[in-house]
Design a protein around this motif. Structure first.
Motif, PDB file in Angstrom:
ATOM      1  N   HIS A  99     -38.607-139.784  36.975  1.00  0.00           N
ATOM      2  CA  HIS A  99     -38.272-140.839  36.017  1.00  0.00           C
ATOM      3  C   HIS A  99     -38.939-140.640  34.650  1.00  0.00           C
ATOM      4  CE1 HIS A  99     -36.611-142.717  39.562  1.00  0.00           C
ATOM      5  NE2 HIS A  99     -37.785-142.642  40.156  1.00  0.00           N
ATOM      6  N   LYS A 100     -39.562-139.499  34.464  1.00  0.00           N
ATOM      7  CA  LYS A 100     -40.219-139.192  33.201  1.00  0.00           C
ATOM      8  C   LYS A 100     -39.314-138.340  32.307  1.00  0.00           C
ATOM      9  CE  LYS A 100     -44.201-141.156  33.987  1.00  0.00           C
ATOM     10  NZ  LYS A 100     -44.582-142.358  33.183  1.00  0.00           N
ATOM     11  N   ALA A 101     -39.503-138.505  31.000  1.00  0.00           N
ATOM     12  CA  ALA A 101     -38.907-137.553  30.058  1.00  0.00           C
ATOM     13  C   ALA A 101     -39.729-136.271  30.110  1.00  0.00           C
ATOM     14  CB  ALA A 101     -38.922-138.134  28.649  1.00  0.00           C
ATOM     15  N   TRP A 102     -39.050-135.118  30.056  1.00  0.00           N
ATOM     16  CA  TRP A 102     -39.720-133.824  30.099  1.00  0.00           C
ATOM     17  C   TRP A 102     -39.350-133.008  28.867  1.00  0.00           C
ATOM     18  CZ3 TRP A 102     -42.504-131.038  34.105  1.00  0.00           C
ATOM     19  CH2 TRP A 102     -42.857-131.844  35.207  1.00  0.00           C
ATOM     20  N   GLY A 103     -40.324-132.213  28.431  1.00  0.00           N
ATOM     21  CA  GLY A 103     -40.080-131.236  27.375  1.00  0.00           C
ATOM     22  C   GLY A 103     -40.580-129.879  27.832  1.00  0.00           C
ATOM     23  N   CYS A 104     -40.028-128.825  27.261  1.00  0.00           N
ATOM     24  CA  CYS A 104     -40.435-127.461  27.622  1.00  0.00           C
ATOM     25  C   CYS A 104     -40.895-126.723  26.368  1.00  0.00           C
ATOM     26  CB  CYS A 104     -39.289-126.711  28.297  1.00  0.00           C
ATOM     27  SG  CYS A 104     -39.727-125.011  28.740  1.00  0.00           S
ATOM     28  N   SER A 105     -42.176-126.397  26.335  1.00  0.00           N
ATOM     29  CA  SER A 105     -42.719-125.732  25.148  1.00  0.00           C
ATOM     30  C   SER A 105     -42.288-124.275  25.057  1.00  0.00           C
ATOM     31  CB  SER A 105     -44.251-125.816  25.158  1.00  0.00           C
ATOM     32  OG  SER A 105     -44.768-125.365  26.398  1.00  0.00           O
ATOM     33  N   MET A 106     -41.762-123.713  26.130  1.00  0.00           N
ATOM     34  CA  MET A 106     -41.305-122.334  26.088  1.00  0.00           C
ATOM     35  C   MET A 106     -39.885-122.237  25.539  1.00  0.00           C
ATOM     36  SD  MET A 106     -41.271-119.463  29.135  1.00  0.00           S
ATOM     37  CE  MET A 106     -39.979-120.261  30.107  1.00  0.00           C
ATOM     38  N   SER A 107     -38.989-123.113  26.002  1.00  0.00           N
ATOM     39  CA  SER A 107     -37.571-122.975  25.658  1.00  0.00           C
ATOM     40  C   SER A 107     -37.091-123.922  24.566  1.00  0.00           C
ATOM     41  CB  SER A 107     -36.708-123.188  26.911  1.00  0.00           C
ATOM     42  OG  SER A 107     -36.816-124.531  27.377  1.00  0.00           O
ATOM     43  N   GLU A 108     -37.840-124.980  24.287  1.00  0.00           N
ATOM     44  CA  GLU A 108     -37.356-125.973  23.323  1.00  0.00           C
ATOM     45  C   GLU A 108     -37.949-125.796  21.928  1.00  0.00           C
ATOM     46  OE1 GLU A 108     -35.611-129.717  25.553  1.00  0.00           O
ATOM     47  OE2 GLU A 108     -37.797-129.721  25.702  1.00  0.00           O
ATOM     48  N   ILE A 109     -38.642-124.688  21.737  1.00  0.00           N
ATOM     49  CA  ILE A 109     -39.070-124.272  20.402  1.00  0.00           C
ATOM     50  C   ILE A 109     -38.597-122.835  20.213  1.00  0.00           C
ATOM     51  CG2 ILE A 109     -41.012-123.767  18.874  1.00  0.00           C
ATOM     52  CD1 ILE A 109     -42.602-125.934  20.297  1.00  0.00           C
ATOM     53  N   ASP A 110     -37.904-122.574  19.130  1.00  0.00           N
ATOM     54  CA  ASP A 110     -37.461-121.210  18.837  1.00  0.00           C
ATOM     55  C   ASP A 110     -38.622-120.479  18.173  1.00  0.00           C
ATOM     56  OD1 ASP A 110     -36.289-118.866  18.053  1.00  0.00           O
ATOM     57  OD2 ASP A 110     -34.500-119.788  17.173  1.00  0.00           O
ATOM     58  N   TRP A 111     -39.527-119.941  19.009  1.00  0.00           N
ATOM     59  CA  TRP A 111     -40.756-119.353  18.497  1.00  0.00           C
ATOM     60  C   TRP A 111     -40.492-118.183  17.562  1.00  0.00           C
ATOM     61  CZ3 TRP A 111     -44.945-122.128  18.780  1.00  0.00           C
ATOM     62  CH2 TRP A 111     -45.092-123.054  19.814  1.00  0.00           C
ATOM     63  N   ARG A 112     -39.466-117.384  17.860  1.00  0.00           N
ATOM     64  CA  ARG A 112     -39.158-116.239  16.995  1.00  0.00           C
ATOM     65  C   ARG A 112     -38.791-116.689  15.584  1.00  0.00           C
ATOM     66  NH1 ARG A 112     -38.557-111.392  19.714  1.00  0.00           N
ATOM     67  NH2 ARG A 112     -38.595-111.568  21.991  1.00  0.00           N
ATOM     68  N   LYS A 113     -38.086-117.776  15.513  1.00  0.00           N
ATOM     69  CA  LYS A 113     -37.681-118.318  14.214  1.00  0.00           C
ATOM     70  C   LYS A 113     -38.898-118.714  13.382  1.00  0.00           C
ATOM     71  CE  LYS A 113     -34.962-122.160  12.284  1.00  0.00           C
ATOM     72  NZ  LYS A 113     -34.115-123.327  12.633  1.00  0.00           N
ATOM     73  N   HIS A 114     -39.993-119.014  14.073  1.00  0.00           N
ATOM     74  CA  HIS A 114     -41.190-119.481  13.368  1.00  0.00           C
ATOM     75  C   HIS A 114     -42.288-118.417  13.317  1.00  0.00           C
ATOM     76  CE1 HIS A 114     -39.586-123.530  12.966  1.00  0.00           C
ATOM     77  NE2 HIS A 114     -39.114-123.380  14.178  1.00  0.00           N
ATOM     78  N   GLY A 115     -41.879-117.153  13.444  1.00  0.00           N
ATOM     79  CA  GLY A 115     -42.804-116.063  13.176  1.00  0.00           C
ATOM     80  C   GLY A 115     -43.488-115.446  14.374  1.00  0.00           C
ATOM     81  N   PHE A 116     -43.155-115.901  15.588  1.00  0.00           N
ATOM     82  CA  PHE A 116     -43.752-115.329  16.789  1.00  0.00           C
ATOM     83  C   PHE A 116     -42.767-114.351  17.425  1.00  0.00           C
ATOM     84  CE2 PHE A 116     -45.862-119.307  16.059  1.00  0.00           C
ATOM     85  CZ  PHE A 116     -47.173-119.099  16.441  1.00  0.00           C
ATOM     86  N   VAL A 117     -43.296-113.287  18.023  1.00  0.00           N
ATOM     87  CA  VAL A 117     -42.430-112.284  18.624  1.00  0.00           C
ATOM     88  C   VAL A 117     -41.916-112.741  19.989  1.00  0.00           C
ATOM     89  CG1 VAL A 117     -42.343-109.924  19.523  1.00  0.00           C
ATOM     90  CG2 VAL A 117     -43.508-110.400  17.357  1.00  0.00           C
ATOM     91  N   GLY A 118     -42.694-113.542  20.690  1.00  0.00           N
ATOM     92  CA  GLY A 118     -42.291-114.005  22.019  1.00  0.00           C
ATOM     93  C   GLY A 118     -42.873-115.365  22.317  1.00  0.00           C
ATOM     94  N   ALA A 119     -42.616-115.846  23.545  1.00  0.00           N
ATOM     95  CA  ALA A 119     -43.012-117.205  23.906  1.00  0.00           C
ATOM     96  C   ALA A 119     -44.045-117.243  25.025  1.00  0.00           C
ATOM     97  CB  ALA A 119     -41.774-118.014  24.317  1.00  0.00           C
ATOM     98  N   GLN A 120     -44.652-116.090  25.352  1.00  0.00           N
ATOM     99  CA  GLN A 120     -45.670-116.083  26.393  1.00  0.00           C
ATOM    100  C   GLN A 120     -46.894-116.879  25.905  1.00  0.00           C
ATOM    101  OE1 GLN A 120     -48.819-114.250  26.686  1.00  0.00           O
ATOM    102  NE2 GLN A 120     -49.049-114.670  28.875  1.00  0.00           N
ATOM    103  N   LEU A 121     -47.469-117.692  26.793  1.00  0.00           N
ATOM    104  CA  LEU A 121     -48.495-118.651  26.365  1.00  0.00           C
ATOM    105  C   LEU A 121     -49.698-117.973  25.720  1.00  0.00           C
ATOM    106  CD1 LEU A 121     -49.486-121.563  26.202  1.00  0.00           C
ATOM    107  CD2 LEU A 121     -50.399-121.307  28.532  1.00  0.00           C
TER     108      LEU A 121
END
Length: 298
Positions: free
Chosen positions: A150-172
């Motif tokens: 019943h909670k809202a969920w977000g995903c920091s890996m898939s819901e931010i386009d990290w490459r668009k913001h200067g990162f090569v990948g999304a590994q933590l």
């Protein structure tokens, strides 16, 4: 030769001001602080799990870590409210592969059981739960504790386009380095502390913390389009378009599918009609929100 810590801090600061150097600081978890007064805040939870395998229907949780934090509506992290960390002994010995991956041994979890009431109480006032792979963690959390359905969920890996913001990948670990830190993670809660700093990091492209971008994405509805009964030879076209394959083992269709913004739905249906089916079809479409996205129930 020993240096005073203040000298080291000054040296690091001087280096970080130079375009020729990048400085990584050891991540020290933020201390727990009382609720902020005088400003509007909301409460979120960062969650990480370790499991005996990848199949949420049969594999078991062996560790749960959570960090509860306050944030402003525009996505600025105010402080840490509380932390939670616990082991759970599974019904069978932990495999060597899982121990190699997680560092968790049978001896570490022996005799440990999750306190379901404590976990429910910890999470009940959170308005959003964020994991770095919510497509994995949410399914396990829901199976163990119905509160998370019943909670809202977000995903920091898939819901931010990290490459668009200067990162090569999304590994933590890579994202944490980009935010100026390193950590020697051992426990799930350590990764939650790392994720907190990643989400607090101000993206140079926007001047806003990464959490603000995640919340903006999570608040939007998305449309899941199922491309059922497509010809095998069209699989490469679907892959290039961004479709993923579902093998049907989870009760959902054995089919290709894609998640798109509501504004892109008409274009997606047009693509299927003109490039895939060559006829006027009406594909199955599901509307997903933060309350249903990443859930095993959908």
């Amino acid at each position: 030769m020993l240096h005073d810590p203040t000298d080291l801090a000054a040296m690091a600061e001087a280096l970080s001001r130079s375009a020729d150097y990048r400085v990584l600081r050891r991540l020290v978890p933020r201390p727990v602080s009382p609720p902020a007064f005088g400003q509007e805040v909301r409460t979120g939870i960062l969650l990480d799990t370790e499991t005996t395998g990848l199949e949420h229907a049969k594999d078991e949780l062996i560790e749960l870590g959570m960090v509860k934090f306050d944030y402003t509506p525009d996505g600025r992290i105010v402080g840490v409210r509380d932390t939670f960390s616990a082991f759970n002994e599974p019904s069978a010995p932990i495999s060597a592969e899982v121990t190699a991956l997680t560092g968790i041994t049978d001896e570490m979890v022996a005799g440990h059981r999750f306190d379901d009431a404590a976990i429910t109480a910890f999470a009940e006032n959170a308005v959003i739960v964020i994991a770095h792979n919510s497509g994995f963690d949410r399914k396990f959390a829901e199976r163990y504790w119905p509160l998370f359905e019943h909670k809202a969920w977000g995903c920091s890996m898939s819901e931010i386009d990290w490459r668009k913001h200067g990162f090569v990948g999304a590994q933590l670990g890579y994202l944490l380095n980009g935010a100026g830190f390193f950590h020697q993670a051992h426990r799930a809660v350590d990764d939650c502390h790392a994720l907190l700093e990643v989400l607090a990091f101000e993206l140079p492209t926007t001047g806003l913390p990464a959490l603000a971008l995640l919340l903006e994405t999570a608040r939007k509805a998305t449309m899941r389009v199922w491309a059922e009964q497509t010809a095998f030879e069209l699989k490469d076209s679907l892959k290039r378009r961004g479709y993923r394959w579902n093998d049907g083992s989870d009760g959902r269709p054995k089919s290709w599918f894609i998640d798109v913004d509501e504004t892109a739905l008409e274009d997606e249906i047009a693509f299927l009609r003109t490039q895939i089916y060559m006829q006027d079809v009406e594909p199955t479409v599901q509307r997903l929100t933060a309350f249903t996205r990443f859930s095993g129930r959908i």
